[in-house]
Each structure stands twice: as C-alpha cells, then as structure tokens.
Write an enzyme that holds these catalytic residues in place. Sequence first.
Site, mmCIF file in Angstrom:
data_model
loop_
_atom_site.group_PDB
_atom_site.id
_atom_site.type_symbol
_atom_site.label_atom_id
_atom_site.label_comp_id
_atom_site.label_asym_id
_atom_site.label_seq_id
_atom_site.Cartn_x
_atom_site.Cartn_y
_atom_site.Cartn_z
ATOM 1 N N CYS A 2 -7.764 10.390 3.804
ATOM 2 C CA CYS A 2 -8.977 11.066 4.248
ATOM 3 C C CYS A 2 -10.052 10.018 4.547
ATOM 4 C CB CYS A 2 -9.544 12.053 3.251
ATOM 5 S SG CYS A 2 -8.394 13.360 2.802
ATOM 6 N N ARG A 27 -6.280 6.949 7.967
ATOM 7 C CA ARG A 27 -6.335 7.435 6.597
ATOM 8 C C ARG A 27 -5.842 8.873 6.464
ATOM 9 N NH1 ARG A 27 -9.614 4.124 3.625
ATOM 10 N NH2 ARG A 27 -9.796 5.713 2.048
ATOM 11 N N TRP A 72 -6.065 14.232 5.278
ATOM 12 C CA TRP A 72 -4.623 14.222 4.985
ATOM 13 C C TRP A 72 -4.448 15.190 3.843
ATOM 14 C CZ3 TRP A 72 -1.254 12.961 0.939
ATOM 15 C CH2 TRP A 72 0.078 12.692 1.296
ATOM 16 N N ASN A 98 -12.912 12.696 -0.253
ATOM 17 C CA ASN A 98 -11.645 11.966 -0.226
ATOM 18 C C ASN A 98 -11.237 11.795 -1.677
ATOM 19 O OD1 ASN A 98 -9.614 10.073 0.146
ATOM 20 N ND2 ASN A 98 -11.026 8.374 0.482
ATOM 21 N N GLY A 99 -10.024 12.239 -2.043
ATOM 22 C CA GLY A 99 -9.577 12.091 -3.428
ATOM 23 C C GLY A 99 -9.044 13.415 -3.944
ATOM 24 N N GLU A 481 13.272 -3.271 4.694
ATOM 25 C CA GLU A 481 12.056 -3.128 5.493
ATOM 26 C C GLU A 481 12.400 -2.658 6.906
ATOM 27 O OE1 GLU A 481 9.050 -2.767 5.116
ATOM 28 O OE2 GLU A 481 8.057 -3.377 6.955
ATOM 29 N N LYS A 485 10.899 0.695 8.545
ATOM 30 C CA LYS A 485 10.143 0.729 9.810
ATOM 31 C C LYS A 485 10.738 1.775 10.735
ATOM 32 C CE LYS A 485 7.146 -0.731 9.227
ATOM 33 N NZ LYS A 485 6.895 -1.276 7.938
ATOM 34 N N GLU A 488 10.127 5.421 9.429
ATOM 35 C CA GLU A 488 8.704 5.789 9.460
ATOM 36 C C GLU A 488 8.239 6.195 10.850
ATOM 37 O OE1 GLU A 488 5.697 3.220 6.722
ATOM 38 O OE2 GLU A 488 6.991 2.049 8.017
ATOM 39 N N HIS A 504 31.611 -0.357 -1.877
ATOM 40 C CA HIS A 504 31.629 0.455 -3.105
ATOM 41 C C HIS A 504 31.135 1.876 -2.860
ATOM 42 C CE1 HIS A 504 32.756 -2.996 -5.423
ATOM 43 N NE2 HIS A 504 31.693 -3.676 -5.029
ATOM 44 N N LYS A 601 -2.037 5.813 6.101
ATOM 45 C CA LYS A 601 -1.925 4.382 5.834
ATOM 46 C C LYS A 601 -2.279 4.019 4.399
ATOM 47 C CE LYS A 601 -2.338 -0.093 7.744
ATOM 48 N NZ LYS A 601 -0.865 -0.249 7.683
#
Length: 606
Positions: A2, A27, A72, A98-99, A481, A485, A488, A504, A601
């Site tokens: 947010c 955000r 968000w 925000n929070g 990674e 990527k 995402e 295995h 993010k």
Amino acid sequence: MCGIVAYVGPKDAAPILLEGMQRLEYRGYDSAGIVVSNKGLKVRKAKGRVADLAKLVPASFKGKTGIGHTRWATHGVPSDVNAHPHLSSDERIAVVHNGIIENATELRNKLQADGVVFVSETDTEVLAHLLAATVDETSTLEEAVRLALKRVVGTYGIAVIDSQRPGEVVVARNGSPIVLGIGEKEMFAASDVAALVRYTRQVVHLEDGELAVLKADGFHTFASEGLETAKEPLTVDWDAGHYDTGGYEHYLLKEISEQPETVARTLSGRIDERFHVSHLGGLNMDPRETRSFRRVKIIGCGSAYYSGQIGAQLIEELARIPADAEPASEFRYRNPVVDPDTLYVAISQSGETYDTLAAVQELKRKGGRVIGIVNAVGSAIAREVDGGVYLHAGPEVSVASTKAFTSTAVAFALIALHFGRVHDLSPADGRRICAGLRKLPEQIEEILKQGDRFKELAEKYAHHPSMMFVGRVRGYPVAREGAQKLKEISYIHAEAYPASELKHGPLALINPELPTVAIVPDDELLDKNLTTLGEIRARGGKVLMVGHREPEADLADDVIVVPKNEIELDPILLTIPLQLLAYHAAVALERDVDKPRNLAKSVTVE
Ligand code: G6P
C-alpha cells in the site's frame, strides 16, 4: 504494501497525489483512491490501477489539501468500496492506511455496539470511526489522531484529513514507513521518497510511534506521548530520473540493463588492492570481533533469500566459516536458537519486508548480533541492525528483483573476502577475488549484448506450461532464482531442484513437454552436471543449458554461454541470462511485467 501520498499547499492536490501514487504502485495496485478537502471532502476511489482512477477524476475535482492511496488487499477483496480513503459516517474525517490493525474486529464490534454503521470490510475503516469519536474532544487533529491510535494494536502508516480543518494533514507511523517532503510553502508526505522527489529532495523520515502535522508553511513532529520531537531534514540523492523507465519498455528491462553500473556502485570504494581485502566500514566491526564469529546465518525473503544462499556459499568457500540461509518468514516463527557466536545477516532490498524486520527484532531481543544488506537507505531494517552494507543499486521499481539480487550477491562476495582475509584466505586468493570482482561490470555488459538471443529462446520456450531448473552447489541458488523470476512475471510454473536430487524423484516428471534449464558452470562439478543433462535427454527432456562453453557431446538443445569469472563469483553472472529469459517470456505472453498479478514489491504485512 500500500502506498500513501499526502499534500497540503497552494496547488491543486489531485494531480500531485495521482502522480505520486503512480510512483508507489509497486507497493500495491489492486485499487486506489483520493480525497481532497474543499468545503467538505470530495472522494474518488476505484478498483484497479491509479490510471483507472485518474480517468474518474474530473477537472473540477479541486482542493488544496488531500491524501491518496494505492492498495494491496489484506482485509477484504479489491473493490471500489474497500479502496481507501475510508471516511467517518458524517464524512468529516478521511483516512488512508498502510499496515494491519490487529484488534480491528474488537474495535469494530465496540463501534457497532455504539451504533456505527460500517460500509467496507477493511480494518482501516475502524480508524475513521475512532477518529470521528475523538475529534471533538481535542483541540487539535494531531491530538485526536494520537488518542485514537492509543486504542489501536498493529502496524500502520496513516494520513488523515478533517474537513473542518482544511490546510492540515496528520500522518503517523508504526511499522509502515512515512516520509515527509518539505517544499516551498507546501508539504508532502508519502510511504516512500519515490513519490516526493519530483517536488522536493528535502525529507524527514518518521520513526515508529511518531506523528506529524503538516501545513503549507511547515510541519511539527510528536512522539506517541505527545511531546514535540526535533527532526533534521535530509537531502536525498535520488532524483525523479531514477524513477523513470529511461526509454525502456519496462522498469524490469531497465533494471536488468543497469546491472553493469549497479554492480560497480556496490563495489565502489570497497576493494583495497594493497592487502587484497574489502573495506566495509558500515559493518562496525574490528578485526577481533570479525574473527570471533563461528557461524553465519542469513535470512531474507523471496529473491533476497536466494541471494542469501549464494552468500552462504561465498562465505563458506572464501572464509571457511559455516554459513547457511533460511527464509526470514520461517526463521521468525520457529523460536530460533540464537547463538552468541553466530553472525546474523538480514537481507532486504526495500528494508521494509515485515517478516525480515520481525526476524531481526526477534534476534535482537535475544541478544543476537545482526548486520543488514539493504538497498533503501534509512529504511526500517537498515535502522534496526547493528551495522551493514548498503547496496547503492538505486531505486528498484519493478516488482521482481534483479539489480538488487546481483548487488546483494556482490555485497556477500565483499563480506566473504573481508571475513576470509582475517581468517585463512591467502593474499593470492584475495587478489584473485578482487580481480574477479572488478571484471564483473564489463562481463555483465557482454551478457547484455546477447539481448536478441534471450528473446528468441524465451519465445521458443514460453509456450510450455511448466519448466524445471537445475543446478549443483553454486548453481543451485541460481536455478532457484531463475525459477522464481520465471514464475513471478510470466506465470509459467517453474520448479528448481538441486541437479543431484533429480534422480531421487523429479526425474519422473521429465518428458518432451517439460524443458529443463540447467545451470552448468565450468567448475569441478562440470562432469556431474553433464551426466545429469544426459539423464534428462535420455528421457526425452529438452535442455536449455546456461554455462561457460558448449558441451562436447550433444547434451543440450540450446546453450547460452556467459563469460567466465572466478568459480566463486560465477553464480552472479549466470543469473543474468535467467532474468532476461523470464523477462522476454513474460513479454511474449503479454504479462504485466512490472506489476505481476497478486504480488507487491515490499510486503509489509505478515
Ligand atoms: C516480495 C517481492 C520479492 C522480494 C521479496 C523480499 O515478495 O515480491 O520480489 O524478493 O519481497 O523483498 P525485500 O525488499 O525484503 O528484498
């Protein structure tokens, strides 16, 4: 998560708020809203992006005091009604937040028992109603905010306006960032300087528990007990240009392409050729203390965690100190044993990730020694740790991390060199690593020059619904990674496995429809990796190999060759093609590259 923006001054607030909110969309971007004060409060809010909201704001939407928010979702689905700002029932007070308010249900029940009617499912709406209940009992808005917040348990960055006090905004912080921007006869506030640098570079960071009242001619800050605090403005180095796409189609491509410079900046002034050591003054550690640690434990989330795995490898190899990485989100919940002989390293690009911050706080509470590897200067994690290394990679805007990832791996190489040279790393090996580090920017440039090849390969593989990534030892975090990527930003399912583990279990999955991206550096494990490629090919699996040379036998369908550095530093370079493959796959699939679905993010909630 947010983003908050606030303005008070002589201009119309709405365009300033909308512009700032666009800068903060990293955000959160599922809904957005603004409110301005002009003989009462005028509100517009909507599900969707800031650009969608902007279309709903008419030219007549005038008011010189205002607050805005990009969301968000945590409490309640993304919708017009759940979008912030939230207003009190009498439409006198508006708040953006925000929070997470942890006692929201309890507060909501009490307010409802008093007859308050709620319109949204959010935790934030309780703030608006609490404020409405307090505002007439106090002489100032800041006092009303302070008293209302005393009843709140949880994290917040908030901005509040009161229609009966035009020309004033009150902001408060507890766990979610708030930065004040000081202009000429105008004041701003935001969750991040990104929203401010177009207007001012003079900023003040609020501390947890602080609140501030902003008027056009200045600001006052207060501690949670109401006493005024003294704050010195800082000048931020970053300007608006750092937040533009700079002619690239996406922030992600810009940030991938910046890596020669960002890696050079992480290294800048930190390599000492005389003793073949690194200078990391920010660690705040003398050689005796540096020698005293017997283990290193690295924590971070997402890509930060994977870069921590590269870091653990570097520390073990160069300093011969046992090291390992763990997701901060797991670490904090398992009542970790905190050992006085262990150095803890917290990694965070944003310096805000709540799980990482909470893990650092838990470590400190138990007496652990914690350093940080952080990009955002002055961020919560940077302030919480005992010392650390700033990345100096510049703002990373795209949700998927790229340049911060490579800079973190480089910072770990510097830390490992530093620790190694106070232990048993020889001057010759120190020289070798220093030379290798210096070569990195130029070698990244060479990889970037193969641009079209990554595009061709990405287009060739992007239609597969799933991909396997494998790597051994140094190559394994690179594979993880790479898979991260791809999933995402392209939404292609991707799984990363240690190459040694393939036989295995996951070998059962291999078939012509599941291609494998194999990380095959030219190191002592080359033959073992080539054997794995043979096993995949024998089951009809396609192989895209990323390594240092074409294999002699026919073991790969496609090969990406990257320049060779020292074996310990190769993982940094091997990561870059995977970033570009993911980027071009996402573009080929017409994904929203910089703002992938469901993500944000900086994840400042649990
Ligand atoms: C989020 C982002 C990831 C990032 C992680 C850690 O999940 O989507 O890309 O790696 O947070 O972020 P940090 O700012 O702590 O490095």
